[in-house]
Every structure is written in structure tokens, then in C-alpha cells.
Scaffold this active site. Structure first.
Site, PDB file in Angstrom:
ATOM      1  N   PRO A  37       0.762  -1.079  -0.010  1.00 35.15           N
ATOM      2  CA  PRO A  37       0.174   0.026   0.506  1.00 35.15           C
ATOM      3  C   PRO A  37       0.753   1.040   0.162  1.00 35.15           C
ATOM      4  O   PRO A  37       2.077   1.294   0.236  1.00 35.15           O
ATOM      5  CB  PRO A  37      -1.171  -0.238   1.224  1.00 35.15           C
ATOM      6  N   ASN A  38       0.426   2.385  -0.568  1.00 29.78           N
ATOM      7  CA  ASN A  38       0.702   3.114  -0.694  1.00 29.78           C
ATOM      8  C   ASN A  38       2.183   3.392  -1.535  1.00 29.78           C
ATOM      9  O   ASN A  38       3.147   4.999  -2.034  1.00 29.78           O
ATOM     10  CB  ASN A  38       1.040   4.367   0.722  1.00 29.78           C
ATOM     11  N   ARG A  72       5.941  11.115  -1.880  1.00 31.45           N
ATOM     12  CA  ARG A  72       5.572  10.392  -0.355  1.00 31.45           C
ATOM     13  C   ARG A  72       7.068  11.171  -0.249  1.00 31.45           C
ATOM     14  O   ARG A  72       8.419  11.671  -1.074  1.00 31.45           O
ATOM     15  CB  ARG A  72       5.762   8.984  -0.312  1.00 31.45           C
ATOM     16  N   TYR A  90      12.377   8.039   1.308  1.00 28.09           N
ATOM     17  CA  TYR A  90      11.769   6.644   0.303  1.00 28.09           C
ATOM     18  C   TYR A  90      12.476   7.314  -1.236  1.00 28.09           C
ATOM     19  O   TYR A  90      12.344   6.812  -1.794  1.00 28.09           O
ATOM     20  CB  TYR A  90      10.365   6.742  -0.155  1.00 28.09           C
ATOM     21  N   ASN A 128       7.501  -5.712  -0.674  1.00 26.62           N
ATOM     22  CA  ASN A 128       7.769  -4.705   0.259  1.00 26.62           C
ATOM     23  C   ASN A 128       6.585  -4.911   0.995  1.00 26.62           C
ATOM     24  O   ASN A 128       5.183  -3.845  -0.016  1.00 26.62           O
ATOM     25  CB  ASN A 128       7.972  -2.937  -0.612  1.00 26.62           C
ATOM     26  N   ALA A 133       3.547  -0.243   4.972  1.00 26.25           N
ATOM     27  CA  ALA A 133       3.027  -0.869   6.290  1.00 26.25           C
ATOM     28  C   ALA A 133       2.781  -2.136   7.062  1.00 26.25           C
ATOM     29  O   ALA A 133       2.061  -2.259   8.555  1.00 26.25           O
ATOM     30  CB  ALA A 133       1.473   0.534   6.774  1.00 26.25           C
ATOM     31  N   HIS A 135       4.085  -4.161   9.822  1.00 24.26           N
ATOM     32  CA  HIS A 135       4.127  -4.243  10.857  1.00 24.26           C
ATOM     33  C   HIS A 135       3.626  -4.667  11.534  1.00 24.26           C
ATOM     34  O   HIS A 135       3.593  -4.764  13.273  1.00 24.26           O
ATOM     35  CB  HIS A 135       4.252  -2.279  11.199  1.00 24.26           C
ATOM     36  N   ASP A 186       1.060 -15.007   8.046  1.00 27.65           N
ATOM     37  CA  ASP A 186       0.800 -16.690   7.662  1.00 27.65           C
ATOM     38  C   ASP A 186       0.881 -17.604   6.240  1.00 27.65           C
ATOM     39  O   ASP A 186       0.888 -18.591   6.100  1.00 27.65           O
ATOM     40  CB  ASP A 186      -0.387 -16.688   8.771  1.00 27.65           C
ATOM     41  N   GLU A 228      11.368 -10.051   1.436  1.00 30.93           N
ATOM     42  CA  GLU A 228      11.251  -8.688   2.021  1.00 30.93           C
ATOM     43  C   GLU A 228      12.276  -7.457   1.960  1.00 30.93           C
ATOM     44  O   GLU A 228      13.612  -7.239   2.064  1.00 30.93           O
ATOM     45  CB  GLU A 228      10.543  -8.695   3.742  1.00 30.93           C
ATOM     46  N   HIS A 283      12.176  -3.246   1.530  1.00 32.14           N
ATOM     47  CA  HIS A 283      11.930  -1.542   2.759  1.00 32.14           C
ATOM     48  C   HIS A 283      13.130  -0.542   1.523  1.00 32.14           C
ATOM     49  O   HIS A 283      14.308  -0.706   1.578  1.00 32.14           O
ATOM     50  CB  HIS A 283      11.731  -1.413   3.937  1.00 32.14           C
ATOM     51  N   SER A 327      13.585   2.487   2.854  1.00 29.52           N
ATOM     52  CA  SER A 327      13.923   3.163   4.346  1.00 29.52           C
ATOM     53  C   SER A 327      14.084   2.074   5.367  1.00 29.52           C
ATOM     54  O   SER A 327      14.624   1.122   4.904  1.00 29.52           O
ATOM     55  CB  SER A 327      12.519   4.067   4.444  1.00 29.52           C
ATOM     56  N   ARG A 366      13.560   4.551  12.540  1.00 30.09           N
ATOM     57  CA  ARG A 366      11.700   5.496  11.931  1.00 30.09           C
ATOM     58  C   ARG A 366      11.313   5.289  13.151  1.00 30.09           C
ATOM     59  O   ARG A 366      12.021   4.497  14.262  1.00 30.09           O
ATOM     60  CB  ARG A 366      11.375   5.344  10.731  1.00 30.09           C
ATOM     61  N   ARG A 416       7.235   1.149  13.386  1.00 30.03           N
ATOM     62  CA  ARG A 416       8.394   0.235  11.762  1.00 30.03           C
ATOM     63  C   ARG A 416       9.392  -0.133  12.163  1.00 30.03           C
ATOM     64  O   ARG A 416      10.005  -1.401  11.596  1.00 30.03           O
ATOM     65  CB  ARG A 416       8.520   1.632  11.201  1.00 30.03           C
TER      66      ARG A 416
HETATM   67  C1  DQA Z   1       7.914   0.807   3.723  1.00 30.35           C
HETATM   68  C2  DQA Z   1       8.024   1.210   5.325  1.00 30.35           C
HETATM   69  C3  DQA Z   1       6.966   1.332   5.371  1.00 30.35           C
HETATM   70  O1  DQA Z   1       6.668   1.398   7.330  1.00 30.35           O
HETATM   71  C4  DQA Z   1       5.666   1.852   5.121  1.00 30.35           C
HETATM   72  O2  DQA Z   1       4.938   1.992   5.390  1.00 30.35           O
HETATM   73  C5  DQA Z   1       6.024   2.079   4.007  1.00 30.35           C
HETATM   74  C6  DQA Z   1       7.141   2.489   3.407  1.00 30.35           C
HETATM   75  C7  DQA Z   1       9.299   1.392   3.130  1.00 30.35           C
HETATM   76  O3  DQA Z   1       9.839   0.702   2.051  1.00 30.35           O
HETATM   77  O4  DQA Z   1      10.278   1.645   3.446  1.00 30.35           O
HETATM   78  O5  DQA Z   1       4.709   2.279   2.645  1.00 30.35           O
HETATM   79  O6  DQA Z   1       7.614  -0.508   3.785  1.00 30.35           O
END
Ligand code: DQA
Length: 155
Positions: free
Chosen positions: A21-22, A29, A34, A85, A88, A91, A98, A109, A111, A113, A118, A122
Site C-alpha cells: 500500500p501507498n 511521498r 523514500y 515490500n 505498512a 508492522h 501466515d 522482504e 523496504h 527506508s 524510524r 516501524r
Molecule cells: C516501507 C516502510 C513502511 O514502514 C511504510 O509503511 C511504507 C514503506 C519502505 O519501503 O520503507 O509504506 O515499507
């Protein structure tokens, strides 16, 4: 001359990449965390690296937890590996955790950032322990390192 046996080409490893998401809003952002690349540019860098490593990729972004779970389940046979990735969801989504645990396909996985430097919420990844590796804090290079993991280390 007798017929030579056909040389088998080694099959390309298939990597399914899921942006959570996002991440569709990358570019607008917080650039401090990012960077400034749009998702489109991130995907271009991923595809370029995948070509260099001879990996086949599919890339999807979704804002929906259930869709991530459906993708992990439905693509687990197609994929030799996933790069995810979970954004959010990282977390707190025990459902994604699962799903990763339930499939046999290795999941890495990533990320953009450094989630460990942070806010406290997170610093916890509920998905990390069921993944085979985690790359973080290097912006787009986190994804590229994940590709290298599948392309080089996991031959
Ligand atoms: C993220 C880190 C997460 O905490 C955050 O909610 C994101 C992006 C990252 O790629 O750094 O949306 O996964």
C-alpha cells in the site's frame, strides 16, 4: 553425423514482485525516507537489473491486504521466489505473515527506508521471520539486492 541431443537451455528463474500500500504514490511521498523516484522508475530499475541477472519478473502494486495474500497463494507455483515490500502491513499483518509461512516459495522482504531508524512501530516486522532475507534502507537498491539474492546466491 548422428543427431546431437538438444542442449537444454536453463530455464529463467521467475520472480514475482509485490509492492504494498501507498507505494503507488512514490515520487510524492516523503523523499527523506523514500527518495524521489516514482514507482514507474523503480520498476524500470527492477526490470533492468532482472534482465542483467536473467530473471523473469512480474510486478504488481496493490493497496489491499487480501490481494497480497491471494497473489502469494495463486502465484506460488509460478514463482521461484517473491520479493515483497508489504509497506505498512509489515508492522501488523499476521495474515500476510501466515500466507508467507504457508507457501513453500521463498519470499524476500524489502523496504526503501531504514525501518529500524524510524518510529518505534516501524521497527517491528511481523513478516521478517518467515522471509528468507530482508533488505532495507537503500531505496531502490533494496529491491536490486533482493533480485541479486535470487539471481546469484540462490542459483
Ligand atoms: C516501507 C516502510 C513502511 O514502514 C511504510 O509503511 C511504507 C514503506 C519502505 O519501503 O520503507 O509504506 O515499507
Amino acid at each position: 553425423m548422428s543427431k546431437q541431443p538438444e542442449l537444454k537451455r536453463s530455464a529463467k528463474k521467475k520472480i514475482f514482485i509485490i509492492h504494498g500500500p501507498n507505494l503507488n504514490l512514490l515520487g510524492s511521498r516523503d523523499s527523506q525516507h523514500y527518495g524521489t523516484l516514482t514507482l514507474d522508475k523503480v520498476n524500470r530499475a527492477i526490470r533492468k537489473k532482472a534482465r542483467e541477472l536473467n530473471l523473469e519478473t512480474r510486478i504488481i502494486q496493490t493497496n489491499h491486504e487480501g490481494r497480497i495474500i491471494d497473489l502469494l497463494q495463486r502465484r506460488r507455483k509460478w514463482a521461484d521466489g517473491f520479493i515483497i515490500n508489504p509497506a505498512a502491513f509489515t508492522h501488523y499483518s499476521y495474515a500476510i505473515r501466515d500466507a508467507i509461512e504457508a507457501i513453500q516459495t521463498p519470499v524476500v522482504e524489502v523496504h526503501l527506508s531504514n525501518i529500524y531508524e524510524r518510529e518505534d512501530f516501524r521497527k517491528i516486522s511481523v513478516t521478517k521471520e518467515v522471509c528468507v532475507a530482508q533488505f532495507y534502507g537503500k531505496r531502490v537498491d533494496s529491491y536490486l539486492e533482493a533480485l541479486e539474492y535470487f539471481g546469484l546466491v540462490q542459483q
